[in-house]
Design a protein around this motif. Sequence first.
Motif, PDB file in Angstrom:
ATOM      1  N   GLN A  68       3.257  11.465  10.850  1.00  0.00           N
ATOM      2  CA  GLN A  68       3.339  10.046  10.503  1.00  0.00           C
ATOM      3  C   GLN A  68       4.458   9.347  11.269  1.00  0.00           C
ATOM      4  N   ILE A  97      -2.095  10.285   3.068  1.00  0.00           N
ATOM      5  CA  ILE A  97      -2.598   8.908   3.080  1.00  0.00           C
ATOM      6  C   ILE A  97      -1.487   7.871   2.942  1.00  0.00           C
ATOM      7  N   GLY A  98      -0.232   8.319   3.049  1.00  0.00           N
ATOM      8  CA  GLY A  98       0.873   7.368   3.081  1.00  0.00           C
ATOM      9  C   GLY A  98       1.918   7.561   2.002  1.00  0.00           C
ATOM     10  N   PHE A 118      -2.668  15.614   0.118  1.00  0.00           N
ATOM     11  CA  PHE A 118      -3.518  14.473   0.446  1.00  0.00           C
ATOM     12  C   PHE A 118      -2.798  13.161   0.141  1.00  0.00           C
ATOM     13  N   VAL A 151       0.957   4.120  -2.956  1.00  0.00           N
ATOM     14  CA  VAL A 151       0.582   5.515  -2.708  1.00  0.00           C
ATOM     15  C   VAL A 151       1.788   6.426  -2.913  1.00  0.00           C
ATOM     16  N   TYR A 206       0.825  -1.202   0.000  1.00  0.00           N
ATOM     17  CA  TYR A 206       0.000   0.000   0.000  1.00  0.00           C
ATOM     18  C   TYR A 206       0.862   1.255   0.000  1.00  0.00           C
TER      19      TYR A 206
END
Length: 98
Positions: free
Chosen positions: A86, A53-54, A49, A20, A16
Amino acid sequence: MDLILPYLTPANIVTYLAAVSFIAFAAFGIDKARAENGARRTSEADLLFFALIGGTLGAYAGRALFRHKTRKQPFSSRLHGIALFQIAAAVILLVLPD
């Protein structure tokens, strides 16, 4: 939550984050090309954004490689804030007992 936990394997998380990060990296490259050609741009909110989200690693790599949005404020401060958040979240998750 029980439906999500089986999918939160280290391999899935890494996959993931890599996906991203690639998207964020590509978004910075596309936005830089559009800026040079006078075309419609990707919004700063969208770029941030993708980091949120990573995709932070991809965002930083895209900034460095394409030399894009490196001095722009408050964009840089917001990206750094996302990265710090993060890192703090990762440390907390790794330190907390099960």
